[in-house]
Design an enzyme around this catalytic site. Sequence first.
Site, PDB file in Angstrom:
ATOM      1  CE  LYS B  67      -4.152  -1.779   0.043  1.00 57.45           C
ATOM      2  NZ  LYS B  67      -5.003  -1.637  -1.164  1.00 57.45           N
ATOM      3  CD  GLU B  89      -9.898   3.838   0.638  1.00 53.61           C
ATOM      4  OE1 GLU B  89      -9.821   5.069   0.501  1.00 53.61           O
ATOM      5  OE2 GLU B  89      -9.173   3.031   0.012  1.00 53.61           O
ATOM      6  CB  SER B 355       0.045  -8.022  -1.038  1.00 52.48           C
ATOM      7  OG  SER B 355      -0.861  -8.814  -0.296  1.00 52.48           O
TER       8      SER B 355
END
Lengths: 259, 373
Positions: B67, B89, B355
């Site tokens: 991210k 968010e 991830s």
Amino acid sequence: MISRIEEKFRELMKKKKKAFIPYIMAGDPSLENTKDIVQMLEECGSDIVELGVPFTDPLADGPIIQRASERALKAAVTLKKVITFVRDLRQSTQIPIVLMTYYNPVFKYGEGNFVRDAKDAGVDGVIVPDLPPDEAGGLIRSSRKASLDTIFLLAPTSTPDRIKKVAKASRGFIYYVSVTGITGSRLSLDGSLDKLVSEIRKCTDKPIAVGFGVSTPEEASAVSKISDGVIVGSAIVKRLYESRDDLKRYVISLREAIQ
Amino acid sequence: MPALKELEEAFFQSKKDKEFQKELSHLQKTYIGRPTPLYFARRFTEYLGGAKIYLKREDLAHTGAHKINNAIGQVLLAKKMGKKRVIAETGAGQHGVATATGAALVGLECEIYMGTEDMKRQALNVFRMRLLGAKVTEVPVGSQTLKDAINEALRDWTTNVRTTHYILGTVFGPHPFPVMVRDFQSVIGKETRKQILDAEGRLPDYLMACVGGGSNAIGLFYAFLKEGIKMIGVEAGGEGIETGKHAARFAGGSLGVLQGCKSYLLQDDDGNVLGTHSVSAGLDYASIGPEHPYLRDKGIIQYTYATDDEALAAFELLSRTEGITPALESAHALAEVVKLAPKLSQKEIIIINLSGRGDKDVQYVARIKGIEL
């Protein structure tokens, strides 16, 4: 053929009056209840009624209408049921009715089918707050054929190009969102509204109704001096859950303020 | 709409702006810690007894997940646009942590929206965000998960659009978000391509990634789209498709429009969005980035799903065989590898996008197992 909404604005303009457009959520908390409220709104002198269609993800709405939407969904109210409800309503009233619905229920229904069924049931116009005119080609085409009014939104951030585009795509009236934000926000009457509405007037002679954030009769009065119509939503929906007598008094006070 | 136009212009300008690109790649290297390693998982491979398995270690990127790649790109863009404040968010909390981190790095005010349900599941990340100086706002409406957090962030953005940039965390939402987030995440695939060529002298046979919104999957796959490699996206099967408690949009959804985006959507016959379920907050979402259905229809990417139980088993398996605890999201991709690898020959190569790391999930997994910490 001119629509019931256009006719209403012409009539008001001749009398030098402004439109009072209350919003309620259809089916909050039941459709029978909504029928009584529409009748009350008409008796109190409303010009057009805006009926909200419940949706799980009401992006443009503040907490009051979000909760109303949740209550209506709990009562299993759907777009299909709201259309049927309008059909029933047409046996007792001819007041212009505008549906405010998010796009996905319309998409799922099928744009063509939705326009046909809504018009056939007696709906006069439709507002889809999450569908900009850029993406509304299909809905606009179907609506023109059926003479259903498509009402698009403008905001304080709208550029002149945007104003032209929205004015061109809109029928019935143009919905001017008075604040950057969601329904039930706080309105600020600092003269900027006046300036922005006159910007829109330069681009179009279509009626302009102002909504989002109008809650007191004083605000309604001030907004009606600038625009052709005043939309009041959250403040009414909130009172629907308090006392019915108070609601009626409140609606009358709004009507008297909008002249 | 004007805000999206402004963002689109700023984004495409930044792609041509040498200074911007220089700063971004400098931060990727010195701050995020890129390139992240491509690691050959020897014991995991031996345990499964089939294809050779490589892990792209996005879990080793600063803040512990992919991210950050997007968050750093977008905070730089926000700064360039002259915004004072960023909002985001978050579901699993990783995007929230990454955004709060980026905001602290460049000196922007930051507010994160998070569903009540997710705040419970990811208490550790809530504290991390606050530690980083962000305000975390609870979203107690709707399903109280990622979808509702996006709604609330969009409401904030429409209200404060003049001063605020919305850092959407995945390849979803209105244009230019899907393109922009893909662009910032595609560094994963670019590195992987070079790394596997160095290690094996050839491209892999399979690429695998979990898919919530789909940013880590697109990030890995994008550099390989034209190679005819088998690519598999793994959605959250929750308690099983037949139970209705899942977030497998391809297995259980249909075309719809949500949050400014047309894609596959879990919805009922009236177009209302259905509640979703997954053990992993980051995959617990009713829709999927629009490029995924596009690539699926073209036959370039296949999609499958892993259930909560399969993901939990893979979570433990990788911990024990490799000493790497994956995020529950990434564990879904691992679960598919557990099924697939034994069927393949030892000559074949699978690369999984790992991830994120699983530290954030440890407490929650313990609770599921009935262990009090």
